[in-house]
Design an enzyme around this catalytic site. Structure first.
Site, PDB file in Angstrom:
ATOM      1  N   ASP A  76       0.875  -1.164   0.000  1.00 24.23           N
ATOM      2  CA  ASP A  76       0.000   0.000   0.000  1.00 24.23           C
ATOM      3  C   ASP A  76       0.921   1.225   0.000  1.00 24.23           C
ATOM      4  OD1 ASP A  76      -2.299   1.683   0.446  1.00 24.23           O
ATOM      5  OD2 ASP A  76      -1.738   1.748   2.558  1.00 24.23           O
ATOM      6  N   ASP A  81      -0.250   5.075   0.933  1.00 24.59           N
ATOM      7  CA  ASP A  81      -0.538   6.048   1.988  1.00 24.59           C
ATOM      8  C   ASP A  81      -0.453   5.402   3.367  1.00 24.59           C
ATOM      9  OD1 ASP A  81      -1.507   8.646   0.574  1.00 24.59           O
ATOM     10  OD2 ASP A  81      -2.512   7.022  -0.489  1.00 24.59           O
ATOM     11  N   GLU A  99      -1.360  10.649   4.546  1.00 26.27           N
ATOM     12  CA  GLU A  99      -2.417  10.369   3.573  1.00 26.27           C
ATOM     13  C   GLU A  99      -2.389  11.462   2.508  1.00 26.27           C
ATOM     14  OE1 GLU A  99      -4.565   7.891   3.314  1.00 26.27           O
ATOM     15  OE2 GLU A  99      -4.181   6.824   5.199  1.00 26.27           O
ATOM     16  N   ASP A 147      -2.126  -0.960   5.715  1.00 25.74           N
ATOM     17  CA  ASP A 147      -2.540  -0.411   7.012  1.00 25.74           C
ATOM     18  C   ASP A 147      -4.044  -0.242   7.169  1.00 25.74           C
ATOM     19  OD1 ASP A 147      -3.071   3.002   7.003  1.00 25.74           O
ATOM     20  OD2 ASP A 147      -2.567   1.936   5.174  1.00 25.74           O
TER      21      ASP A 147
END
Length: 207
Positions: A8, A10, A17, A164
Protein backbone atom coordinates in the site's frame (compact mmCIF):
# COMPACT_ATOMS: atom_id res chain seq x y z
CA UNK A 1 9.91 -18.40 -0.94
CA UNK A 2 8.56 -14.89 -1.43
CA UNK A 3 8.88 -13.62 -5.00
CA UNK A 4 6.53 -10.61 -4.97
CA UNK A 5 5.87 -7.90 -2.39
CA UNK A 6 2.82 -5.64 -2.74
CA UNK A 7 2.79 -2.37 -0.82
CA UNK A 8 0.00 0.00 0.00
CA UNK A 9 1.20 3.60 -0.35
CA UNK A 10 -0.54 6.05 1.99
CA UNK A 11 0.51 5.56 5.63
CA UNK A 12 2.65 2.60 4.52
CA UNK A 13 5.39 3.58 2.06
CA UNK A 14 4.45 7.24 2.55
CA UNK A 15 4.20 8.89 5.95
CA UNK A 16 0.69 10.33 5.76
CA UNK A 17 -2.42 10.37 3.57
CA UNK A 18 -2.00 12.05 0.19
CA UNK A 19 -5.58 13.24 -0.02
CA UNK A 20 -5.38 14.81 3.45
CA UNK A 21 -2.21 16.67 2.44
CA UNK A 22 -3.86 17.95 -0.75
CA UNK A 23 -7.01 18.91 1.12
CA UNK A 24 -5.10 20.86 3.74
CA UNK A 25 -3.34 22.84 1.01
CA UNK A 26 -6.76 23.52 -0.54
CA UNK A 27 -8.30 24.63 2.76
CA UNK A 28 -10.49 21.54 3.09
CA UNK A 29 -8.39 19.50 5.51
CA UNK A 30 -10.91 19.14 8.32
CA UNK A 31 -13.70 17.95 6.02
CA UNK A 32 -11.61 15.27 4.36
CA UNK A 33 -9.44 13.90 7.18
CA UNK A 34 -12.45 12.67 9.16
CA UNK A 35 -13.86 10.86 6.12
CA UNK A 36 -10.43 9.30 5.48
CA UNK A 37 -10.23 8.05 9.05
CA UNK A 38 -13.63 6.35 8.87
CA UNK A 39 -12.90 4.91 5.41
CA UNK A 40 -9.58 3.35 6.47
CA UNK A 41 -11.26 1.86 9.54
CA UNK A 42 -13.76 0.15 7.23
CA UNK A 43 -16.72 2.16 8.50
CA UNK A 44 -17.52 3.74 5.11
CA UNK A 45 -17.79 2.30 1.60
CA UNK A 46 -14.40 2.96 0.01
CA UNK A 47 -15.73 3.95 -3.43
CA UNK A 48 -18.29 6.38 -2.04
CA UNK A 49 -15.85 7.90 0.43
CA UNK A 50 -13.17 8.29 -2.25
CA UNK A 51 -15.58 10.12 -4.56
CA UNK A 52 -16.77 12.36 -1.75
CA UNK A 53 -13.25 13.24 -0.60
CA UNK A 54 -12.03 14.02 -4.12
CA UNK A 55 -15.05 16.25 -4.71
CA UNK A 56 -13.72 18.57 -2.00
CA UNK A 57 -10.60 19.12 -4.15
CA UNK A 58 -12.60 20.70 -6.98
CA UNK A 59 -11.02 23.98 -8.06
CA UNK A 60 -7.52 23.12 -6.85
CA UNK A 61 -4.60 23.86 -9.18
CA UNK A 62 -3.27 20.68 -10.80
CA UNK A 63 0.19 22.24 -10.84
CA UNK A 64 -0.06 22.53 -7.05
CA UNK A 65 -1.10 18.87 -6.86
CA UNK A 66 2.01 17.84 -8.80
CA UNK A 67 4.22 20.01 -6.60
CA UNK A 68 2.82 18.46 -3.43
CA UNK A 69 2.92 14.97 -4.93
CA UNK A 70 6.63 15.29 -5.63
CA UNK A 71 7.43 16.16 -2.01
CA UNK A 72 5.37 13.60 -0.08
CA UNK A 73 7.40 12.27 2.87
CA UNK A 74 8.47 8.64 2.57
CA UNK A 75 8.00 6.42 5.60
CA UNK A 76 11.07 5.94 7.77
CA UNK A 77 12.95 2.88 6.57
CA UNK A 78 11.33 2.80 3.13
CA UNK A 79 14.59 3.03 1.19
CA UNK A 80 16.28 0.36 3.30
CA UNK A 81 13.39 -2.10 3.04
CA UNK A 82 13.08 -1.69 -0.72
CA UNK A 83 16.82 -2.22 -1.17
CA UNK A 84 16.67 -5.32 1.01
CA UNK A 85 13.81 -6.82 -1.02
CA UNK A 86 15.67 -6.09 -4.24
CA UNK A 87 18.77 -7.81 -2.88
CA UNK A 88 16.62 -10.93 -2.44
CA UNK A 89 15.31 -10.63 -6.03
CA UNK A 90 11.78 -9.97 -4.78
CA UNK A 91 9.64 -8.03 -7.24
CA UNK A 92 7.92 -4.95 -5.83
CA UNK A 93 4.64 -3.29 -6.77
CA UNK A 94 2.47 -0.55 -5.25
CA UNK A 95 -1.32 -0.81 -5.05
CA UNK A 96 -2.76 2.54 -3.96
CA UNK A 97 -6.30 3.76 -3.54
CA UNK A 98 -4.70 7.19 -3.83
CA UNK A 99 -3.30 8.88 -6.89
CA UNK A 100 -0.60 8.46 -9.51
CA UNK A 101 0.25 12.11 -8.88
CA UNK A 102 1.60 10.93 -5.51
CA UNK A 103 2.90 7.43 -6.10
CA UNK A 104 4.78 8.08 -9.35
CA UNK A 105 7.39 10.45 -7.84
CA UNK A 106 7.83 8.07 -4.89
CA UNK A 107 8.35 5.15 -7.26
CA UNK A 108 11.14 7.08 -8.95
CA UNK A 109 12.81 7.84 -5.63
CA UNK A 110 12.55 4.23 -4.45
CA UNK A 111 13.38 2.57 -7.76
CA UNK A 112 10.03 0.78 -8.04
CA UNK A 113 8.90 0.13 -11.60
CA UNK A 114 5.26 -0.89 -11.23
CA UNK A 115 2.38 0.80 -9.46
CA UNK A 116 -1.40 0.95 -9.74
CA UNK A 117 -3.49 3.86 -8.47
CA UNK A 118 -6.08 6.43 -9.55
CA UNK A 119 -5.96 9.69 -11.51
CA UNK A 120 -7.30 13.08 -10.49
CA UNK A 121 -9.28 14.47 -13.42
CA UNK A 122 -8.31 18.00 -14.34
CA UNK A 123 -9.19 20.50 -17.04
CA UNK A 124 -7.26 23.67 -17.85
CA UNK A 125 -4.95 22.93 -14.90
CA UNK A 126 -7.87 22.82 -12.45
CA UNK A 127 -9.20 19.74 -10.65
CA UNK A 128 -12.79 18.95 -11.58
CA UNK A 129 -13.50 16.97 -8.42
CA UNK A 130 -13.74 13.73 -10.41
CA UNK A 131 -11.55 10.64 -10.27
CA UNK A 132 -10.90 7.50 -12.28
CA UNK A 133 -8.45 4.63 -12.18
CA UNK A 134 -7.53 1.11 -11.20
CA UNK A 135 -8.05 1.06 -7.41
CA UNK A 136 -11.44 2.66 -6.75
CA UNK A 137 -13.32 -0.10 -4.93
CA UNK A 138 -12.81 -2.04 -1.71
CA UNK A 139 -12.06 -5.23 -3.66
CA UNK A 140 -9.83 -3.59 -6.31
CA UNK A 141 -6.50 -4.56 -4.75
CA UNK A 142 -7.55 -8.19 -4.46
CA UNK A 143 -8.69 -8.38 -8.07
CA UNK A 144 -5.51 -6.66 -9.24
CA UNK A 145 -3.36 -9.10 -7.28
CA UNK A 146 -5.25 -12.07 -8.73
CA UNK A 147 -4.42 -10.83 -12.22
CA UNK A 148 -0.81 -10.10 -11.34
CA UNK A 149 -0.28 -13.55 -9.83
CA UNK A 150 -1.70 -15.12 -12.96
CA UNK A 151 0.43 -12.95 -15.24
CA UNK A 152 3.63 -13.69 -13.29
CA UNK A 153 2.67 -17.34 -12.70
CA UNK A 154 2.98 -16.97 -8.94
CA UNK A 155 1.40 -19.02 -6.17
CA UNK A 156 -0.29 -17.30 -3.26
CA UNK A 157 2.43 -18.41 -0.83
CA UNK A 158 5.01 -16.64 -3.01
CA UNK A 159 3.36 -13.26 -2.35
CA UNK A 160 3.59 -10.94 0.63
CA UNK A 161 1.73 -7.69 1.15
CA UNK A 162 2.09 -4.73 3.48
CA UNK A 163 -0.76 -2.37 4.31
CA UNK A 164 -2.54 -0.41 7.01
CA UNK A 165 -6.22 0.07 6.17
CA UNK A 166 -9.52 -1.59 5.36
CA UNK A 167 -9.07 -1.41 1.59
CA UNK A 168 -5.98 -3.65 1.97
CA UNK A 169 -8.11 -6.57 3.16
CA UNK A 170 -8.78 -7.77 -0.38
CA UNK A 171 -5.08 -8.09 -1.19
CA UNK A 172 -4.47 -9.79 2.17
CA UNK A 173 -6.83 -12.52 1.00
CA UNK A 174 -4.61 -13.11 -2.05
CA UNK A 175 -1.29 -13.13 -0.16
CA UNK A 176 0.68 -15.81 1.62
CA UNK A 177 2.35 -13.43 4.09
CA UNK A 178 0.19 -10.59 5.39
CA UNK A 179 1.91 -7.74 7.24
CA UNK A 180 -0.13 -5.03 8.97
CA UNK A 181 1.99 -1.89 9.38
CA UNK A 182 0.82 0.51 12.11
CA UNK A 183 -2.58 -0.65 10.95
CA UNK A 184 -6.24 -0.23 11.78
CA UNK A 185 -7.77 -3.02 13.86
CA UNK A 186 -9.85 -4.32 10.96
CA UNK A 187 -6.61 -5.21 9.13
CA UNK A 188 -4.60 -6.27 12.17
CA UNK A 189 -7.11 -9.02 12.88
CA UNK A 190 -6.37 -10.61 9.49
CA UNK A 191 -2.58 -10.21 9.55
CA UNK A 192 0.12 -12.81 10.06
CA UNK A 193 2.46 -10.17 11.44
CA UNK A 194 1.70 -6.77 12.98
CA UNK A 195 4.39 -4.10 13.01
CA UNK A 196 3.59 -1.30 15.47
CA UNK A 197 6.86 0.63 15.23
CA UNK A 198 6.74 3.34 12.57
CA UNK A 199 9.84 2.08 10.78
CA UNK A 200 9.66 -0.13 7.69
CA UNK A 201 13.06 -1.62 8.52
CA UNK A 202 11.25 -3.63 11.20
CA UNK A 203 9.82 -5.76 8.39
CA UNK A 204 13.33 -6.94 7.46
CA UNK A 205 13.50 -8.71 10.84
CA UNK A 206 10.43 -10.87 10.19
CA UNK A 207 10.74 -12.01 6.56
Amino acid sequence: MIKLCVFDFDATLMDGETIDILATAHGKGNQISEITRYAMAGELDFFESLQKRVSFLKGMSYKKVLELGSTLPLMHGAHELIQYLKSKNIQIVIFSGGFHEGIDPAMQKLGINLGFANYLHHKNDILTGLIGGEIMFSNSKGLMLQRLKSFLNLKTDEVMCVGDGANDLAMFNESGLKIAFCAKEILRSQADICIDIKDLKEIIKVI
